[in-house]
Design a protein around this motif. Structure first.
Motif, PDB file in Angstrom:
ATOM      1  N   ASN A  52       1.406  -4.344  -8.135  1.00 19.10           N
ATOM      2  CA  ASN A  52       1.509  -3.016  -8.727  1.00 19.10           C
ATOM      3  C   ASN A  52       1.040  -3.023 -10.186  1.00 19.10           C
ATOM      4  O   ASN A  52       1.634  -3.713 -11.024  1.00 19.10           O
ATOM      5  N   LYS A  54       1.608  -1.033 -12.329  1.00 20.23           N
ATOM      6  CA  LYS A  54       2.704  -0.534 -13.160  1.00 20.23           C
ATOM      7  C   LYS A  54       3.954  -1.396 -13.006  1.00 20.23           C
ATOM      8  O   LYS A  54       5.061  -0.989 -13.353  1.00 20.23           O
ATOM      9  N   GLN A  83      -7.894   2.906 -10.907  1.00 25.62           N
ATOM     10  CA  GLN A  83      -7.161   4.059 -10.380  1.00 25.62           C
ATOM     11  C   GLN A  83      -6.314   3.690  -9.154  1.00 25.62           C
ATOM     12  O   GLN A  83      -5.863   4.552  -8.416  1.00 25.62           O
ATOM     13  N   ALA A  85      -3.309   2.358  -6.713  1.00 25.95           N
ATOM     14  CA  ALA A  85      -1.853   2.451  -6.575  1.00 25.95           C
ATOM     15  C   ALA A  85      -1.439   1.529  -5.434  1.00 25.95           C
ATOM     16  O   ALA A  85      -2.197   1.318  -4.481  1.00 25.95           O
ATOM     17  N   TYR A  87       1.739   0.595  -2.652  1.00 28.49           N
ATOM     18  CA  TYR A  87       2.926   1.145  -2.017  1.00 28.49           C
ATOM     19  C   TYR A  87       3.585   0.087  -1.128  1.00 28.49           C
ATOM     20  O   TYR A  87       2.908  -0.757  -0.531  1.00 28.49           O
ATOM     21  N   TYR A  90       5.081   1.867   3.371  1.00 30.61           N
ATOM     22  CA  TYR A  90       4.253   3.082   3.388  1.00 30.61           C
ATOM     23  C   TYR A  90       4.386   3.760   4.752  1.00 30.61           C
ATOM     24  O   TYR A  90       4.060   3.177   5.786  1.00 30.61           O
ATOM     25  N   THR A 104      -7.115   3.414  -3.511  1.00 25.36           N
ATOM     26  CA  THR A 104      -7.959   3.830  -4.637  1.00 25.36           C
ATOM     27  C   THR A 104      -8.598   5.151  -4.182  1.00 25.36           C
ATOM     28  O   THR A 104      -8.389   5.584  -3.048  1.00 25.36           O
TER      29      THR A 104
END
Length: 402
Positions: A52, A54, A83, A85, A87, A90, A104
Motif C-alpha cells: 500500500n 499509503k 495512481q 491503490a 485493496y 476485495y 491503477t
C-alpha cells in the motif's frame, strides 16, 4: 567416508550454525513465534501494508513498484503506479473476496494467496473476470497451480511463489537504500524474510554451502548421501503408515473404504505422498450422518495435507465437491462445533492435535525446528497419538470404544 561419519560432519555444521544463531538472536523471530507467516489472513495483511503506497511504512509506492517488477514481472508505467491503490479482501460478484487487488487507471490485478487452505469452485475463474490488462496471480509456497475446480482451465492465471518470488522481492526491499537507513523497517523485513525461508524449506545460504561442500567432497561421500536420501524417504513414509494404522485401530467404528481412504490401491496415497508436487490427501473417513438430503452424507474425516486435520465433510453421492450446505444447516447437523468452517466439501475442520501450533508437525515441509522430527522418538509419537485421540473423541464420540 562412511555414512556415520558423513552424518556426523553434517550435524557438526548444523550445530555450528545453530550456536551462531543463538548468540546473535537469530532464533528470535516474531513472525515464526506467532505463526504469522503461515497464517493466510495475517500474511495478507502484512503484504497489503507493504504494498500500500499509503502504508504505515511511509515509503510511498517503492515496495509496490519493486513488487510489480520482481514478482508480477509487469512493465507498468511510473505514471500509472503513482495512481495505484491496493485493496485487501476485495469484494466481487457473489460476495467473493479476493485476497489482494492492485488497481491503477488502466490495470486491475487480482492476487490470490494460498498457504494451506484449499481452492473453492470457480474461485480463480471468477477472479479472471475482474482482471484488466493483467492475469490473476496465484501465490502459494512453491508456485503450485490452482485446481481445475478453481481455475476452470482459464489460461490467464500466473503462478507465483513465496519460495522464489516473495523471497526475491523482500531481498530487494531490504537492500533498497532508503530502507537500510530505517532500522525498524529493515529488521521487520529481515524477520519476515527469515520466516518465509523457514516455511519454504530454504536452508540459510552459508549453512547450505557448508553442507554441500561435505556432500560433494568425493564420489564416496555422494554415494553415502544418496543412500541416506533413500533411507530418509522410506523412514518418512513408514511414519505415515504408523500414524494412520494407529488412528484406525483406536477409532472403534467401521471406516469408509472409498477412494479417499489412505489404504486404497495398496496405500498409494501414502507411498507417493512425497513424490508429487501437490498432496495426495491421505485420510480416513467414518459415516456420521446418512442421507440428510437426497444422496448427501456427512462424514467425520481425518486428513493429511502437510499438517493433520480433522473435521466433517459433506459428500454428495459419495464424492467431494462444492459445499451444498449453508452455515445454518451445518450448525443444525453439527451442534457441538462452535461455527462452520466451509472449505470446499469441508463443513468444519481444525488442526490436530490441539490449538498449540508449536506441537502441530508439518509432515510435508518441516523446518529444522519443527515438532515433526520429535515423532521419531517412540515415547513422543505415542503421546502425540494420545493427544490426537483425545480431541478426536470430543469431535466424534462415536469413535470411542465402550
Amino acid at each position: 567416508m562412511n555414512i556415520e561419519q558423513l552424518i556426523h560432519d553434517v550435524v557438526q555444521i548444523q550445530d555450528k550454525h545453530r550456536l551462531m544463531k543463538q548468540k546473535t538472536g537469530g532464533y528470535f523471530n516474531i513472525f515464526t513465534i506467532t505463526n504469522i507467516a503461515t497464517n493466510e489472513v495475517a500474511i495478507c495483511r502484512i503484504l497489503y501494508e507493504l504494498l500500500n503506497p499509503k502504508g504505515s511504512h511511509y515509503q510511498g509506492g517503492v515496495y509496490l513498484a519493486l513488487f510489480v517488477e520482481h514478482v508480477l514481472n509487469m512493465n507498468i508505467p511510473v505514471s500509472e503506479l503513482q495512481q495505484a491503490a491496493v485493496y485487501r479482501e476485495y469484494v466481487i460478484a457473489n460476495n467473493r473476496r479476493v485476497d489482494l487487488v492492485i488497481t491503477t487507471p488502466h490495470y486491475v490485478i487480482p492476487i490470490e494467496v494460498k498457504i494451506f487452505a484449499g481452492d473453492q469452485e470457480n474461485q480463480c475463474a471468477d477472479y479472471v473476470k475482474i482482471a484488466q490488462h493483467a492475469n490473476v496471480y496465484y501465490l502459494t509456497r512453491f508456485g503450485d497451480a490452482p485446481s481445475k475446480v478453481s481455475s476452470q482451465e482459464e489460461k490467464c492465471i500466473t503462478t507465483i511463489s513465496f519460495a522464489q518470488h516473495i523471497v526475491h522481492w523482500l531481498l530487494q526491499c531490504v537492500t533498497y537504500s532508503q530502507t537500510m537507513k530505517l532500522a525498524s523497517i529493515c529488521e521487520i523485513l529481515r524477520q519476515l524474510l527469515g520466516a518465509i525461508r523457514q516455511f519454504t524449506e530454504q536452508v540459510e545460504d552459508e549453512q547450505e554451502m557448508d553442507i554441500q561442500q561435505v556432500l560433494t567432497a568425493s564420489a564416496t561421500t555422494m554415494k553415502s548421501a544418496y543412500r541416506i536420501e533413500q533411507g530418509v524417504k522410506k523412514a518418512k513414509i513408514n511414519l505415515l503408515h504408523r500414524l494412520f494404522k494407529e488412528l484406525e485401530q483406536r477409532i472403534q467404528c467401521e471406516k469408509l473404504n472409498n477412494d479417499y481412504d489412505y489404504a486404497q490401491k495398496q496405500y498409494r496415497k501414502l507411498d507417493t505422498y512425497y513424490d508429487v508436487k501437490n498432496s495426495t490427501y491421505p485420510g480416513i473417513s467414518y459415516l456420521y450422518k446418512k442421507d440428510i438430503q437426497s444422496g448427501v452424507d456427512i462424514w467425520f474425516r481425518i486428513e493429511l495435507d502437510g499438517r493433520l486435520y480433522a473435521g466433517f465433510v459433506v459428500a454428495v453421492n459419495g464424492r467431494d465437491g462444492k459445499q451444498v450446505l449453508s452455515e445454518t444447516e451445518i450448525k443444525g447437523y453439527l451442534p457441538h462445533i462452535e461455527q462452520a468452517c466451509i472449505d470446499n466439501w469441508w463443513a468444519y475442520w481444525e488442526l490436530l492435535p490441539d490449538a498449540n501450533e508449536a506441537q502441530i508437525p508439518n509432515f510435508k515441509y518441516p523446518n529444522e525446528e519443527d515438532f515433526y522430527f520429535e515423532l521419531f522418538e517412540e515415547t513422543t509419537f505415542q503421546t502425540f497419538i494420545e493427544q490426537i485421540m483425545e480431541r478426536v473423541y470430543q469431535l466424534f464420540p462415536e469413535g470411542r470404544s465402550e
